[in-house]
Design an enzyme around this catalytic site. Structure first.
Site, PDB file in Angstrom:
ATOM      1  N   ARG A 105       0.826  -1.202   0.000  1.00  0.00           N
ATOM      2  CA  ARG A 105       0.000   0.000   0.000  1.00  0.00           C
ATOM      3  C   ARG A 105       0.868   1.263   0.000  1.00  0.00           C
ATOM      4  O   ARG A 105       0.538   2.257  -0.643  1.00  0.00           O
ATOM      5  CB  ARG A 105      -0.917   0.005   1.216  1.00  0.00           C
ATOM      6  CG  ARG A 105      -1.932  -1.136   1.223  1.00  0.00           C
ATOM      7  CD  ARG A 105      -2.974  -0.944   2.286  1.00  0.00           C
ATOM      8  NE  ARG A 105      -3.731   0.272   2.028  1.00  0.00           N
ATOM      9  CZ  ARG A 105      -4.466   0.903   2.928  1.00  0.00           C
ATOM     10  NH1 ARG A 105      -4.516   0.435   4.169  1.00  0.00           N
ATOM     11  NH2 ARG A 105      -5.133   1.998   2.622  1.00  0.00           N
ATOM     12  N   ASP A 111      -3.448   7.638   4.120  1.00  0.00           N
ATOM     13  CA  ASP A 111      -2.495   8.223   3.177  1.00  0.00           C
ATOM     14  C   ASP A 111      -2.186   9.667   3.585  1.00  0.00           C
ATOM     15  O   ASP A 111      -2.794  10.223   4.501  1.00  0.00           O
ATOM     16  CB  ASP A 111      -3.047   8.154   1.750  1.00  0.00           C
ATOM     17  CG  ASP A 111      -4.360   8.925   1.597  1.00  0.00           C
ATOM     18  OD1 ASP A 111      -4.360  10.148   1.806  1.00  0.00           O
ATOM     19  OD2 ASP A 111      -5.388   8.298   1.272  1.00  0.00           O
ATOM     20  N   HIS A 118      -7.242   7.042  11.840  1.00  0.00           N
ATOM     21  CA  HIS A 118      -6.813   5.644  11.783  1.00  0.00           C
ATOM     22  C   HIS A 118      -5.326   5.473  11.551  1.00  0.00           C
ATOM     23  O   HIS A 118      -4.880   4.396  11.178  1.00  0.00           O
ATOM     24  CB  HIS A 118      -7.617   4.903  10.706  1.00  0.00           C
ATOM     25  CG  HIS A 118      -9.083   4.893  10.996  1.00  0.00           C
ATOM     26  ND1 HIS A 118     -10.052   4.904  10.004  1.00  0.00           N
ATOM     27  CD2 HIS A 118      -9.750   4.893  12.176  1.00  0.00           C
ATOM     28  CE1 HIS A 118     -11.253   4.888  10.565  1.00  0.00           C
ATOM     29  NE2 HIS A 118     -11.097   4.896  11.888  1.00  0.00           N
ATOM     30  N   GLY A 121     -16.759  11.468   0.644  1.00  0.00           N
ATOM     31  CA  GLY A 121     -16.254  10.146   0.305  1.00  0.00           C
ATOM     32  C   GLY A 121     -16.302   9.133   1.422  1.00  0.00           C
ATOM     33  O   GLY A 121     -15.480   8.221   1.457  1.00  0.00           O
TER      34      GLY A 121
END
Length: 235
Positions: free
Chosen positions: A75, A108, A123, A189
Site C-alpha cells: 500500500r 495516506d 486511523h 467520500g
C-alpha cells in the site's frame, strides 16, 4: 432527514461564512479513490483481496508479522506512485479563506501533500511506524518498506502506525472537539458505516449544518440540517 441538493450555492448562500468561520472536513476512502488509492469496502476492494483477520488486527500481527508488513508495504508503494487530486487541493486552498480543519479516516498523506496544514488522522498514517512497546515512539518511514528487523530506540520491532480492527482510536477525543466547534461540517467520500468514526456526525452542535458529498447514498444521519450533494469529491 436528508435534503438532496444539486446547486451548491443553494446550500452555501444562507450560511454567511466569514474569514473566521470554522469549516471541518471529514474525508473517507472515496476522497482518495479518485487519486487511484484502492478502497476497502467496494466490490473488488482490499478486504475482498485481503481479509481483515489476516492483515489488519493485532492477532494477525502475532500470527504472521511478515504478511502484515508486506500488506502495508504494498500500500505504501502504491501511495508513493499517486498524487493528490483536485478535491485535496481545493480543501487546502480554502485555508486562505476560512479556518479549515481536516479529519480523515484515510491513512495516506494526500491531504498534506496537497498543502493542508491541519490534518487529524483517525486511523493512523501509512508513512509512519511506531514502537510495539511504546506507542508514543513514532518514526517516519523514509523509504517504501518497513521490514522485520526495523527497530525503535528501545530495540523493539516497529509496526505500521495504523489503527487495526479491535484497537482503540486515540484521535477520537480531539476529533470530537473539532466537530463540536465547527460552523460547517463537510463529509466527503465516506459511507458512514465505519465506527466509531461515523459517530462524529452525532457530535455536531444543532446549529452546525452537515454537507455530505458522495455520489452514493451514505448511511442515514439523523438531524434537520443534513444536506446531500450527490457528486464525487473532485466534482
Amino acid at each position: 432527514m436528508y435534503k438532496v441538493i444539486h446547486d451548491i450555492q443553494e446550500f452555501l448562500s444562507p450560511l454567511k461564512l466569514r474569514r473566521t468561520s470554522k469549516i471541518c472536513f471529514f474525508s473517507g476512502a472515496g476522497m482518495s479513490a479518485e487519486s487511484g488509492i484502492a478502497t476497502f469496502r467496494d466490490q473488488g476492494g482490499l478486504w475482498e483481496q485481503h481479509p481483515v483477520e489476516e492483515v489488519a488486527t493485532p492477532q494477525a500481527w502475532q500470527r504472521n508479522r511478515a504478511k502484515v508488513l508486506e500488506f502495508y508495504n504494498l500500500r505504501r508503494r502504491q501511495l508513493l506512485q499517486v498524487k493528490p487530486n483536485t478535491a485535496h487541493k481545493a480543501i487546502a486552498e480554502l485555508e486562505q479563506l476560512f479556518d479549515v480543519q481536516v479529519i480523515t479516516q484515510n491513512i495516506d498523506d494526500l491531504h498534506e501533500r496537497a498543502g493542508s496544514q491541519r490534518v487529524l488522522h483517525l486511523h493512523g498514517e501509512l508513512r509512519k511506524a511506531r514502537s510495539t512497546v511504546n506507542p508514543d515512539l513514532v518514526y517516519p518511514v523514509e523509504g517504501g518498506d518497513l521490514d522485520e528487523g526495523d527497530l525503535c530506540a528501545l530495540g523493539s520491532q516497529l509496526r505500521p502506525h495504523v489503527v487495526w480492527f479491535g484497537e482503540e482510536v486515540p484521535a477520537m477525543i480531539p476529533a470530537v472537539k473539532l466537530v463540536q466547534s465547527a460552523d460547517l461540517l463537510v463529509v466527503i467520500g465516506s459511507s458512514l458505516n465505519v465506527y466509531p468514526a461515523a459517530g462524529l456526525l452525532q457530535m455536531v452542535v444543532d446549529e452546525c449544518p452537515i454537507l455530505l458529498i458522495d455520489p452514493g447514498t451514505p448511511e442515514l444521519v439523523h438531524g434537520t440540517k443534513v444536506y446531500h450533494f450527490p457528486v464525487t469529491a473532485t466534482e
